[in-house]
Design an enzyme around this catalytic site. Structure first.
Site, PDB file in Angstrom:
ATOM      1  N   ARG A 147       0.855  -1.186   0.000  1.00  0.00           N
ATOM      2  CA  ARG A 147       0.000   0.000   0.000  1.00  0.00           C
ATOM      3  C   ARG A 147       0.887   1.231   0.000  1.00  0.00           C
ATOM      4  O   ARG A 147       1.787   1.339   0.842  1.00  0.00           O
ATOM      5  CB  ARG A 147      -0.871  -0.015   1.268  1.00  0.00           C
ATOM      6  N   TYR A 159      -3.352  11.776   5.546  1.00  0.00           N
ATOM      7  CA  TYR A 159      -3.480  10.449   6.131  1.00  0.00           C
ATOM      8  C   TYR A 159      -2.357   9.514   5.639  1.00  0.00           C
ATOM      9  O   TYR A 159      -2.010   9.531   4.460  1.00  0.00           O
ATOM     10  CB  TYR A 159      -4.845   9.825   5.758  1.00  0.00           C
ATOM     11  N   ASP A 210      -5.025   3.847  -0.119  1.00  0.00           N
ATOM     12  CA  ASP A 210      -6.144   4.146   0.785  1.00  0.00           C
ATOM     13  C   ASP A 210      -6.540   5.616   0.629  1.00  0.00           C
ATOM     14  O   ASP A 210      -5.766   6.511   0.968  1.00  0.00           O
ATOM     15  CB  ASP A 210      -5.715   3.859   2.235  1.00  0.00           C
ATOM     16  N   HIS A 212      -9.081   6.848   2.189  1.00  0.00           N
ATOM     17  CA  HIS A 212      -9.495   7.169   3.567  1.00  0.00           C
ATOM     18  C   HIS A 212     -10.713   8.085   3.615  1.00  0.00           C
ATOM     19  O   HIS A 212     -10.718   9.112   4.307  1.00  0.00           O
ATOM     20  CB  HIS A 212      -8.327   7.740   4.379  1.00  0.00           C
ATOM     21  N   GLU A 236      -8.977   1.968  -1.709  1.00  0.00           N
ATOM     22  CA  GLU A 236      -9.684   1.706  -0.448  1.00  0.00           C
ATOM     23  C   GLU A 236     -10.489   2.920  -0.005  1.00  0.00           C
ATOM     24  O   GLU A 236     -10.019   4.057  -0.105  1.00  0.00           O
ATOM     25  CB  GLU A 236      -8.621   1.365   0.605  1.00  0.00           C
ATOM     26  N   GLU A 262     -13.455  -1.155   6.779  1.00  0.00           N
ATOM     27  CA  GLU A 262     -12.700  -1.266   8.034  1.00  0.00           C
ATOM     28  C   GLU A 262     -13.457  -0.656   9.209  1.00  0.00           C
ATOM     29  O   GLU A 262     -13.172  -1.007  10.351  1.00  0.00           O
ATOM     30  CB  GLU A 262     -11.305  -0.639   7.899  1.00  0.00           C
ATOM     31  N   ARG A 283     -13.467  -5.229   3.948  1.00  0.00           N
ATOM     32  CA  ARG A 283     -12.365  -5.046   4.905  1.00  0.00           C
ATOM     33  C   ARG A 283     -12.763  -5.193   6.365  1.00  0.00           C
ATOM     34  O   ARG A 283     -11.977  -4.869   7.270  1.00  0.00           O
ATOM     35  CB  ARG A 283     -11.721  -3.673   4.674  1.00  0.00           C
ATOM     36  N   GLU A 339      -4.212  -7.155   5.525  1.00  0.00           N
ATOM     37  CA  GLU A 339      -3.303  -6.040   5.833  1.00  0.00           C
ATOM     38  C   GLU A 339      -2.354  -6.427   6.963  1.00  0.00           C
ATOM     39  O   GLU A 339      -2.763  -7.053   7.943  1.00  0.00           O
ATOM     40  CB  GLU A 339      -4.135  -4.815   6.248  1.00  0.00           C
ATOM     41  N   TRP A 402     -11.808  12.284   8.104  1.00  0.00           N
ATOM     42  CA  TRP A 402     -10.361  12.090   8.260  1.00  0.00           C
ATOM     43  C   TRP A 402      -9.919  10.829   7.534  1.00  0.00           C
ATOM     44  O   TRP A 402     -10.565   9.856   7.418  1.00  0.00           O
ATOM     45  CB  TRP A 402      -9.962  11.972   9.739  1.00  0.00           C
TER      46      TRP A 402
HETATM   47  O1  EZ4 Z   1      -6.947   4.750   9.828  1.00  0.00           O
HETATM   48  O2  EZ4 Z   1      -6.563   1.852  11.870  1.00  0.00           O
HETATM   49  O3  EZ4 Z   1      -6.221   0.909   6.226  1.00  0.00           O
HETATM   50  N1  EZ4 Z   1      -5.918   1.279   7.307  1.00  0.00           N
HETATM   51  C1  EZ4 Z   1      -6.402   2.363   7.899  1.00  0.00           C
HETATM   52  C2  EZ4 Z   1      -5.957   2.621   9.317  1.00  0.00           C
HETATM   53  C3  EZ4 Z   1      -6.982   3.381  10.129  1.00  0.00           C
HETATM   54  C4  EZ4 Z   1      -6.694   3.211  11.597  1.00  0.00           C
HETATM   55  C5  EZ4 Z   1      -7.784   3.844  12.449  1.00  0.00           C
HETATM   56  O4  EZ4 Z   1      -7.652   3.469  13.774  1.00  0.00           O
HETATM   57  O5  EZ4 Z   1      -7.166   3.081   7.294  1.00  0.00           O
HETATM   58  O6  EZ4 Z   1      -4.707   3.287   9.316  1.00  0.00           O
HETATM   59 CO    CO Z   2      -7.948   2.116   5.565  1.00  0.00          CO
END
Ligand code: EZ4
Ligand code: CO
Length: 402
Positions: A147, A159, A210, A212, A236, A262, A283, A339, A402
């Site tokens: 990743r 992030y 990701d 995010h 992701e 996730e 996920r 992961e 976030w």
């Molecule tokens: O932001 O686990 O794919 N992994 C992620 C992580 C999450 C954290 C949040 O607690 O997106 O880094």
């Molecule tokens: Co993630």
């Protein structure tokens, strides 16, 4: 096989973890992860104040009945706190069942469907050159799927990027930090990041990214389309998943595979995305989605729709969750990838474990149960230390995902 004791252990070997330990009348015990990053004590209280009293005297062998008892019995359903608490109980009971049967948990889940569990690593840098170096490091360690996250020109922080010289860890001590986000610089930058990765590392390595939860559906569609030449393994969380039909719009525009889930807690969060085939990888993970029992139901639904698993495995999920995830991954037919963010040596010392990494894959080991321990004396030397995830605002100060 009555449960005679259950207790919550909160420890902070570098970061906070919540663990449930369930002990049976014949001395067999099981462990479950209950860590909810930045909200740890809510789950600890839910367990100690509301779940543990219900466990004493119950038959430790009745895993499914106990799951339903805690889920239906609370009347109030789902949500990360409740489902992490139920997950911890469920995981600990599978650990007990494995130890009592003298079998590794994956054998109780139908046995191994594969020789090992393919995992992906994280590589990140403050800029593209640093990200290139970070990918090279992970390739040298043997990972075949990586990743990639990078700092974005024009944005002061984002992030997934570590501070210089430190492993990436999203939760921060000493208050809540604020990030600033702007979509346009990101969308202009991210195709260039992956163009460079392909020119440096060729076509063979699997690359993941990701987003995010930061884009609108049409922005995510644009990102997926622009990234197609670099054939990502997945994109992701391209957009927040509360409005699940949003993914239909992304799908109409791009063949870039999509991974989501996730932050999901239950099969009901996954149901529409899976049944409408709006995603490629789910996920959801053991600790936040109701434990091994419930995650298997999610995987079974996904299998019907050619969706594979790709469980979350960040460092805020404890080694107990990692062990449980690897038993799950080894056994379910429609496993995709896992992961893997290695824990620090400090954390591994508190949670000694059988699982091991070699040549891009992991295996949970063959010890009875989950094959993971907690060193309680060592854990007690690391008291809880509050830490929070950052928040994210757009350039004008508006709160953003976030
Ligand atoms: O932001 O686990 O794919 N992994 C992620 C992580 C999450 C954290 C949040 O607690 O997106 O880094
Ligand atoms: Co993630």
């Amino acid at each position: 096989m009555k449960i005679v004791d259950a207790r919550v252990i909160v420890t902070c070997p570098g970061r906070n973890f919540v663990t449930l330990k369930i002990v049976t009348e014949d001395g067999v015990y099981g462990l479950g992860d209950a860590t909810l990053n930045g909200r740890e004590l809510a789950v600890a209280s839910y367990l100690t104040d509301h779940v543990v009293p219900l466990l004493i005297g119950r038959d430790a062998r009745a895993i499914e009945d106990t799951w339903q008892y805690l889920y239906k019995g609370a009347y109030w359903r789902r949500g990360p706190v409740t489902m992490s608490a139920i997950a911890a109980v469920d995981t600990a009971l599978w650990d007990i069942k494995g130890k009592a049967a003298n079998l590794p948990v994956y054998q109780l889940l139908g046995g191994a469907s594969r020789e090992s569990v393919r995992v992906y690593a994280h590589a990140n840098g403050l800029d593209v050159d640093q990200a290139v170096k970070a990918v090279a490091v992970q390739l040298d360690l043997g990972y075949t799927a990586i990743r990639v996250q990078s700092g974005i020109p024009g944005l002061s922080s984002t992030y997934g990027v570590a501070r210089a010289g430190r492993p990436y860890e999203p939760a921060e001590k000493g208050g809540v930090t604020e990030h600033r986000w702007s979509t346009e610089p990101y969308l202009n930058f991210v195709p260039r990041l992956f163009e460079r990765m392909r020119s440096e590392f060729g076509d063979e390595v699997d690359l993941l990214h990701d987003v995010h939860h930061r884009l609108t559906p049409i922005e995510a569609a644009r990102a997926g389309k622009l990234l197609e030449p670099y054939h990502l393994f997945w994109m992701e969380d391209p957009t927040p998943a509360e409005h699940q039909d949003a993914f239909r719009l992304i799908r109409q525009h791009t063949t870039t595979p999509i991974a989501v889930g996730e932050v999901f807690n239950s099969v009901f969060d996954c149901q529409h995305l899976i049944q409408a085939q709006l995603i490629d990888y789910i996920r959801a993970t053991v600790v936040h989605a109701g434990g091994i029992s419930h995650l298997r139901k999610i995987a079974a639904l996904a299998e019907l729709h050619q969706v594979r698993t790709g469980s979350h495995g960040a460092t805020d999920l404890s080694p107990i969750c990692m062990a449980a995830a690897l038993h799950f991954d080894l056994s379910v037919h429609n496993f995709g990838i896992q992961e893997h963010m290695p824990h620090t040596a400090e954390t591994d010392a508190v949670f000694p474990h059988e699982y091991a990494f070699a040549s891009g894959v992991m295996h949970p080991g063959d010890a009875p149960g989950l094959g993971v321990e907690i060193d309680e004396a060592l854990a007690a030397r690391y008291p809880y230390d509050p830490a929070y995830l950052p928040v994210n605002r757009r350039m004008d100060g508006t709160m953003h995902d976030w």
